[in-house]
Design an enzyme around this catalytic site. Sequence first.
Site, PDB file in Angstrom:
ATOM      1  N   LYS A   1       2.008  -5.931   4.595  1.00 31.46           N
ATOM      2  CA  LYS A   1       3.370  -5.567   5.036  1.00 31.46           C
ATOM      3  C   LYS A   1       3.329  -4.195   5.684  1.00 31.46           C
ATOM      4  O   LYS A   1       3.855  -3.211   5.159  1.00 31.46           O
ATOM      5  CB  LYS A   1       4.305  -5.539   3.837  1.00 31.46           C
ATOM      6  CG  LYS A   1       4.796  -6.915   3.439  1.00 31.46           C
ATOM      7  CD  LYS A   1       5.861  -6.785   2.377  1.00 31.46           C
ATOM      8  CE  LYS A   1       5.490  -7.560   1.142  1.00 31.46           C
ATOM      9  NZ  LYS A   1       6.094  -7.052  -0.072  1.00 31.46           N
TER      10      LYS A   1
ATOM     11  N   GLY B   1       3.252  -7.242  -5.696  1.00 32.16           N
ATOM     12  CA  GLY B   1       3.055  -8.628  -6.144  1.00 32.16           C
ATOM     13  C   GLY B   1       1.621  -9.101  -5.952  1.00 32.16           C
ATOM     14  O   GLY B   1       0.995  -9.628  -6.883  1.00 32.16           O
TER      15      GLY B   1
ATOM     16  N   GLY C   1       6.206  -1.833  -2.218  1.00 26.99           N
ATOM     17  CA  GLY C   1       6.812  -0.946  -1.224  1.00 26.99           C
ATOM     18  C   GLY C   1       7.751   0.063  -1.857  1.00 26.99           C
ATOM     19  O   GLY C   1       7.761   1.241  -1.491  1.00 26.99           O
TER      20      GLY C   1
ATOM     21  N   ARG D   1       6.164 -10.692 -12.682  1.00 30.29           N
ATOM     22  CA  ARG D   1       7.554 -10.296 -12.427  1.00 30.29           C
ATOM     23  C   ARG D   1       8.546 -11.056 -13.304  1.00 30.29           C
ATOM     24  O   ARG D   1       9.577 -10.513 -13.693  1.00 30.29           O
ATOM     25  CB  ARG D   1       7.896 -10.470 -10.950  1.00 30.29           C
ATOM     26  CG  ARG D   1       7.331  -9.319 -10.126  1.00 30.29           C
ATOM     27  CD  ARG D   1       7.635  -9.468  -8.670  1.00 30.29           C
ATOM     28  NE  ARG D   1       7.373  -8.217  -7.971  1.00 30.29           N
ATOM     29  CZ  ARG D   1       7.196  -8.118  -6.655  1.00 30.29           C
ATOM     30  NH1 ARG D   1       7.271  -9.188  -5.901  1.00 30.29           N
ATOM     31  NH2 ARG D   1       6.974  -6.943  -6.106  1.00 30.29           N
TER      32      ARG D   1
HETATM   33  P1  ADP Z   1       1.594  -6.244  -2.226  1.00 30.77           P
HETATM   34  O1  ADP Z   1       2.277  -7.556  -2.502  1.00 30.77           O
HETATM   35  O2  ADP Z   1       0.598  -5.913  -3.272  1.00 30.77           O
HETATM   36  O3  ADP Z   1       2.579  -5.138  -1.958  1.00 30.77           O
HETATM   37  P2  ADP Z   1       1.212  -6.981   0.544  1.00 30.77           P
HETATM   38  O4  ADP Z   1       2.217  -8.056   0.357  1.00 30.77           O
HETATM   39  O5  ADP Z   1       1.552  -5.874   1.476  1.00 30.77           O
HETATM   40  O6  ADP Z   1       0.748  -6.409  -0.867  1.00 30.77           O
HETATM   41  O7  ADP Z   1      -0.139  -7.603   1.143  1.00 30.77           O
HETATM   42  C1  ADP Z   1      -0.876  -8.560   0.459  1.00 30.77           C
HETATM   43  C2  ADP Z   1      -1.578  -9.488   1.419  1.00 30.77           C
HETATM   44  O8  ADP Z   1      -2.286  -8.755   2.389  1.00 30.77           O
HETATM   45  C3  ADP Z   1      -2.580 -10.365   0.750  1.00 30.77           C
HETATM   46  O9  ADP Z   1      -2.063 -11.680   0.712  1.00 30.77           O
HETATM   47  C4  ADP Z   1      -3.842 -10.262   1.623  1.00 30.77           C
HETATM   48  O10 ADP Z   1      -4.395 -11.517   1.928  1.00 30.77           O
HETATM   49  C5  ADP Z   1      -3.308  -9.605   2.879  1.00 30.77           C
HETATM   50  N1  ADP Z   1      -4.321  -8.814   3.589  1.00 30.77           N
HETATM   51  C6  ADP Z   1      -5.131  -7.862   3.111  1.00 30.77           C
HETATM   52  N2  ADP Z   1      -5.949  -7.392   4.060  1.00 30.77           N
HETATM   53  C7  ADP Z   1      -5.661  -8.047   5.190  1.00 30.77           C
HETATM   54  C8  ADP Z   1      -6.176  -8.022   6.523  1.00 30.77           C
HETATM   55  N3  ADP Z   1      -7.165  -7.195   6.870  1.00 30.77           N
HETATM   56  N4  ADP Z   1      -5.635  -8.863   7.429  1.00 30.77           N
HETATM   57  C9  ADP Z   1      -4.630  -9.693   7.074  1.00 30.77           C
HETATM   58  N5  ADP Z   1      -4.094  -9.771   5.843  1.00 30.77           N
HETATM   59  C10 ADP Z   1      -4.606  -8.963   4.904  1.00 30.77           C
HETATM   60 MG    MG Z   2       3.085  -9.053  -1.260  1.00 27.89          MG
END
Ligand code: ADP
Ligand code: MG
Length: 394
Positions: free
Chosen positions: A198, A351, A374, A37
Amino acid sequence: MEKKTIRDIDVKNKRVFVRADLNVPLDDEGNITDETRIISSLPTIQYLIKNNAKIILASHLGRPKGKFVEKLKMDPIAKALEKHLAKEVKKMDQVMSSKVKNEVRKLKSGDVLLLENLRFDKRERDNDNDFSKELAELADVYVNDAFGTSHREHASMIGICKYIPSIMGFLLEKELNTFFSLLKESEHPFVVILGGSKISDKLGVVRNLLKVVDTILAGGGMCYTFLKSIGFEIGKSLLEEEMIEYCKQVLDEFRNEGKKFLLPEDIVVAEEFKKDSVFKTVQIDKIPKDWLGLDIGQKTIDKYKDEILKAKTIFWNGPMGVFEWESFEKGTKEIAIAITESKAESVVGGGDTIAAIKKYNVADKIGYISTGGGVSLKFLEGVKLPAVEALINK
Ligand code: ADP
Ligand code: MG
């Protein structure tokens, strides 16, 4: 794109407020684990330096919930910026103060100043009018370059646009163009892979993806509410209680339209949410009561891989499991590799998802890496992004 960009105005000697998305992932010691980023924000900043603007940079970092959090100070980001720009970045210790205003007044053309984490001030997320105005008073022009935050109605994204001419930076422009063509020119099957944590943010957009995509592969924290909605016991896995009914409806709608919404068949469960917890793979109807699902199992990986290999267009947001911990990384790792093996046009955003593809060294085999997670889902959903709407037209 019909919005004005920094190319369309003269920035020389002007104070330009750049709202960037410098919200990078940090490890437990506060080190940046992925600079994507920051690096993606450089073209706008470099252009403004070259064209003799006075640059006031601002971003949020993490979720400090409106108060000061030592670990979420912008210092590591200032350091990374200094390294990439090869020049001084004046890091402020406050978001807004008389000192900040003073330092802004002293800026010379080509100088870069970085405000403290915008979300240390509660008024940022409230889209508070006085705060928007105070931010606007620092500058002559506002540049939105924060694609990753453009679905948020926050003071530095929306309110500020009321007070000074507001235009688009290079990154925002590039991201919007990419998603626009992904929507318009995507070849089918269009497969969307969804995971991450999230979930309240992400579950809501899923319904509308029905219009665009052929197949959804669900994993990560977001799949358990779906599993629960069709009667599985999910133990202590992530759950969004009030979304259960909605999830059930979404699954029905996909089925009625003849589209696929795939959920895991097997899960890697852990006794505790810990790096070195005991773990095992179980069928989806055998999740032990006090355990929690932290990755998708091998059968699910194989099933998802088949869909990925058949796809012509792929969008991926959200890790399939807690990939930061070795015991729960396999789903995310194999999905990342499968995407590079498919011939599909691929876009990956978010991210943590970017951190994952970097970890598995596949970033250079991905079609486009987006800084937004998101927000890109919102865009695919066809929602107008409020922070883009607020900018001035050409
Ligand atoms: P991004 O940043 O790619 O949009 P998110 O922030 O929504 O993704 O989610 C990323 C996090 O989700 C990671 O840090 C990962 O550890 C967590 N994660 C993935 N699967 C699970 C799960 N089953 N339970 C809890 N946390 C999870
Ligand atoms: Mg994230």
